[in-house]
Design a protein around this motif. Sequence first.
Motif, PDB file in Angstrom:
ATOM      1  N   SER A  16      -3.644   7.612 -51.763  1.00 22.36           N
ATOM      2  CA  SER A  16      -3.125   7.243 -50.440  1.00 22.36           C
ATOM      3  C   SER A  16      -4.200   7.320 -49.371  1.00 22.36           C
ATOM      4  O   SER A  16      -4.241   6.475 -48.474  1.00 22.36           O
ATOM      5  N   ASP A  74       1.638   1.203 -51.712  1.00 17.87           N
ATOM      6  CA  ASP A  74       1.412   2.595 -52.090  1.00 17.87           C
ATOM      7  C   ASP A  74       2.681   3.180 -52.702  1.00 17.87           C
ATOM      8  O   ASP A  74       3.593   3.566 -51.995  1.00 17.87           O
ATOM      9  N   GLU A  75       2.728   3.238 -54.004  1.00 16.81           N
ATOM     10  CA  GLU A  75       3.897   3.719 -54.740  1.00 16.81           C
ATOM     11  C   GLU A  75       5.188   3.117 -54.197  1.00 16.81           C
ATOM     12  O   GLU A  75       6.093   3.839 -53.782  1.00 16.81           O
TER      13      GLU A  75
HETATM   14 MG   LIG Z   1      -0.088   9.117 -52.249  1.00 20.08          MG
END
Ligand SMILES: [Mg+2]
Length: 334
Positions: A49, A181-182
């Motif tokens: 991240s 991001d995820e």
């Molecule tokens: Mg992360």
Amino acid sequence: MTRNVLEVKELSTWFGTEDGQIAAVDRVSFVLKQGEVLSIVGESGCGKSVTAQSIMRLYEENGSVAYDGSILYDGADLLDHSPARMAKLRGNDISMIFQDPMSALNPVFTIGTQLTETIRAHRNVSRGEARRRAIEVLNAVGYPDPETGLRRYPHELSGGMRQRVVIAIAIACEPKILIADEPTTALDVTIQAQIVELIATLAKDRGMAVVFISHDLGLLAEVSHRVAVMYLGQIVELGTVAELFSQPAHPYTRGLMASALTLTGPLTHRLTTIAGTVPAITDRPTGCVFQDRCAYTTTQCRSQEPSTTELTGDHQVRCWNHDQLPAVLEGEPA
Ligand SMILES: [Mg+2]
Ligand SMILES: Nc1ncnc2c1ncn2[C@@H]1O[C@H](COP(=O)(O)OP(=O)(O)OP(=O)(O)O)[C@@H](O)[C@H]1O
């Protein structure tokens, strides 16, 4: 030859901690080609991240956060841009989808308002034109009955539909780069696969380049062209999906794969085949970042940082012993 849309070179991001300035992202380099899906994998705390948010310059560069290296996009270094110029690029040239769709949507506005405002923030178009575009992108993300959808509030939608709306907002201005991001962690397994598939299809149809971040190698394998494996702020292995899956070279990559194979569900925060967890960035060892969890650590690994070795094709690894590892590692299926 496909054009590089993004070139990240020796990117480091330091945070101020009680122990001084510490790099959470440590000299990370990769290119992103037009239309490709590049995945970044690694356990919790590996720096995925921070890498993504550094590309978007989401950390204020104040006394406690500093960047180094370069992020080349459209002939310029993003790290040189003024905050105002970066704000213009975000959502327009480069968009990001976060893990939790609820926090990305404003609960008090309808989907229609949020979509059209995003479009009008970046495009000089009429309300009618923005509405037409909003319907078009809701259609593109598979939202049933977009006309009605525009009048709905986020809480009226299922988690999967909300994430589709978030994706619609992210692609509304036709970004060149989408960073996810995820984006599926909060969703159940069947919906996860649909959302991943959707992002990959959008990338293909629109020539967008995608950076896909996940814990889950299995989920990524289907849609990625290349995969970067991160550990403790560094990319320890990078390769095409074919190379990486057929000939993983780093013990950490092999551990991630063995875990993905032994688990029935998605790989979460725990590796079944490598004991321990990712250390805090303040505990980065001298030498190889993975030394404390590696069964094959030598004195060289403890004293000298591994250099990057170019393997066959588009494949590189940072491990002193990558060519001396046993054919079957501890924990790997025979
Ligand atoms: Mg992360
Ligand atoms: N603002 C911050 N200040 C100090 N340290 C930070 C900050 N943000 C992240 N870190 C540290 O940087 C490291 C990398 O964090 P990051 O959030 O990038 O991990 P990640 O790979 O995305 O993990 P996850 O899979 O849990 O999302 C972690 O050790 C984290 O504690």
